[in-house]
Structures are given as C-alpha cells and as structure tokens.
Design a protein around this motif. Sequence first.
Motif, PDB file in Angstrom:
ATOM      1  N   ALA A  43       0.838  -1.208   0.000  1.00  0.00           N
ATOM      2  CA  ALA A  43       0.000   0.000   0.000  1.00  0.00           C
ATOM      3  C   ALA A  43       0.870   1.253   0.000  1.00  0.00           C
ATOM      4  N   GLY A  44       0.653   2.099  -0.984  1.00  0.00           N
ATOM      5  CA  GLY A  44       1.368   3.359  -1.086  1.00  0.00           C
ATOM      6  C   GLY A  44       2.716   3.278  -1.781  1.00  0.00           C
ATOM      7  N   THR A  45       3.176   2.083  -2.080  1.00  0.00           N
ATOM      8  CA  THR A  45       4.465   1.920  -2.752  1.00  0.00           C
ATOM      9  C   THR A  45       4.305   2.207  -4.236  1.00  0.00           C
ATOM     10  N   PRO A  46       5.116   3.102  -4.784  1.00  0.00           N
ATOM     11  CA  PRO A  46       4.997   3.402  -6.214  1.00  0.00           C
ATOM     12  C   PRO A  46       5.311   2.184  -7.074  1.00  0.00           C
ATOM     13  N   LEU A  47       4.444   1.924  -8.054  1.00  0.00           N
ATOM     14  CA  LEU A  47       4.689   0.882  -9.047  1.00  0.00           C
ATOM     15  C   LEU A  47       5.491   1.447 -10.203  1.00  0.00           C
ATOM     16  N   LEU A  48       5.334   2.754 -10.430  1.00  0.00           N
ATOM     17  CA  LEU A  48       5.998   3.413 -11.548  1.00  0.00           C
ATOM     18  C   LEU A  48       6.179   4.884 -11.219  1.00  0.00           C
ATOM     19  N   LYS A  49       7.336   5.406 -11.580  1.00  0.00           N
ATOM     20  CA  LYS A  49       7.606   6.845 -11.493  1.00  0.00           C
ATOM     21  C   LYS A  49       8.088   7.277 -12.871  1.00  0.00           C
ATOM     22  N   VAL A  50       7.406   8.267 -13.442  1.00  0.00           N
ATOM     23  CA  VAL A  50       7.773   8.795 -14.755  1.00  0.00           C
ATOM     24  C   VAL A  50       8.136  10.260 -14.581  1.00  0.00           C
ATOM     25  N   GLN A  51       9.386  10.574 -14.831  1.00  0.00           N
ATOM     26  CA  GLN A  51       9.852  11.957 -14.700  1.00  0.00           C
ATOM     27  C   GLN A  51       9.216  12.817 -15.789  1.00  0.00           C
ATOM     28  N   ARG A  52       8.681  13.969 -15.417  1.00  0.00           N
ATOM     29  CA  ARG A  52       8.034  14.892 -16.347  1.00  0.00           C
ATOM     30  C   ARG A  52       8.663  16.272 -16.198  1.00  0.00           C
ATOM     31  N   GLY A  53       9.971  16.320 -16.296  1.00  0.00           N
ATOM     32  CA  GLY A  53      10.708  17.552 -16.062  1.00  0.00           C
ATOM     33  C   GLY A  53      11.410  17.460 -14.720  1.00  0.00           C
ATOM     34  N   GLU A  54      12.115  18.513 -14.372  1.00  0.00           N
ATOM     35  CA  GLU A  54      12.880  18.500 -13.121  1.00  0.00           C
ATOM     36  C   GLU A  54      12.015  18.558 -11.871  1.00  0.00           C
ATOM     37  N   LEU A  55      10.844  19.186 -11.984  1.00  0.00           N
ATOM     38  CA  LEU A  55      10.039  19.449 -10.789  1.00  0.00           C
ATOM     39  C   LEU A  55       8.741  18.655 -10.713  1.00  0.00           C
ATOM     40  N   GLU A  56       8.557  17.696 -11.621  1.00  0.00           N
ATOM     41  CA  GLU A  56       7.282  16.991 -11.654  1.00  0.00           C
ATOM     42  C   GLU A  56       7.489  15.551 -12.088  1.00  0.00           C
TER      43      GLU A  56
END
Length: 116
Positions: A43-56
């Motif tokens: 629960a709450g663990t990211p399955l995926l992180k996609v960088q969308r620029g330096e701040l997002e």
Amino acid sequence: MTKQRKIGADPLSQELGLPPDSQPYSGGTEQAARAERDAKPWAGTPLLKVQRGELEELRISIDEFKGFPFINLRIWAKGDDGWVPTKKGATIRRRELQEVITALSRAEATLNGEGG
C-alpha cells in the motif's frame, strides 16, 4: 454480522503481483483498518515513477481508503521539503481496472499505427 472478503485472492490481484492476503477484511473499526494496512506492505508503494521535467513526476501506486484498494495515478511536485502529491490525478477502482487496461492497450496500438 460483518461481511468478510479476501483481498489479494482474485485473479486481478494476482496479475498485479499483490501478495495473497490471509487476513480477511474485518470491517469498520480503526484497529481493524490499522491491522489491514500493516498486513499490506504494498500500500502506497509506487509501481511506476515517470519523470516529467525537473520538478514533476507521474506516480502510479496501489493505495487503500477505508479498506478498499485502488490504483492511484498522481502528479507529484518537487518542493523545498522533497516530493509531495498534488491534486492532479485520478483513482481507478478495482472493478474499473480491466476496462482501463483494455483502453490503454487500444490507445497504445492506435498511437503505434496498429489499429484504430
């Protein structure tokens, strides 16, 4: 009598790689909810992180609200104190998940020129 259900025992949970949960959902007490959270390290663990620029970044995770699991698609912003979730995002209920997966697969095929 409290209705009980198993979380993690259905085929969709298995497809998502969720651990089988030996503890049934026990209802509305805060103590039961705390025990449920403790039994679900996903629960709450990211399955995926996609960088969308330096701040997002876009994060996809499995979360839970009042004992009900859901998929959380959320934009996170980098602030002075680290990454924080924004209001930008959506939740997908378990019962909606297969339709969303099908639609995303069709969108991918369309964008790749494989169908329409």
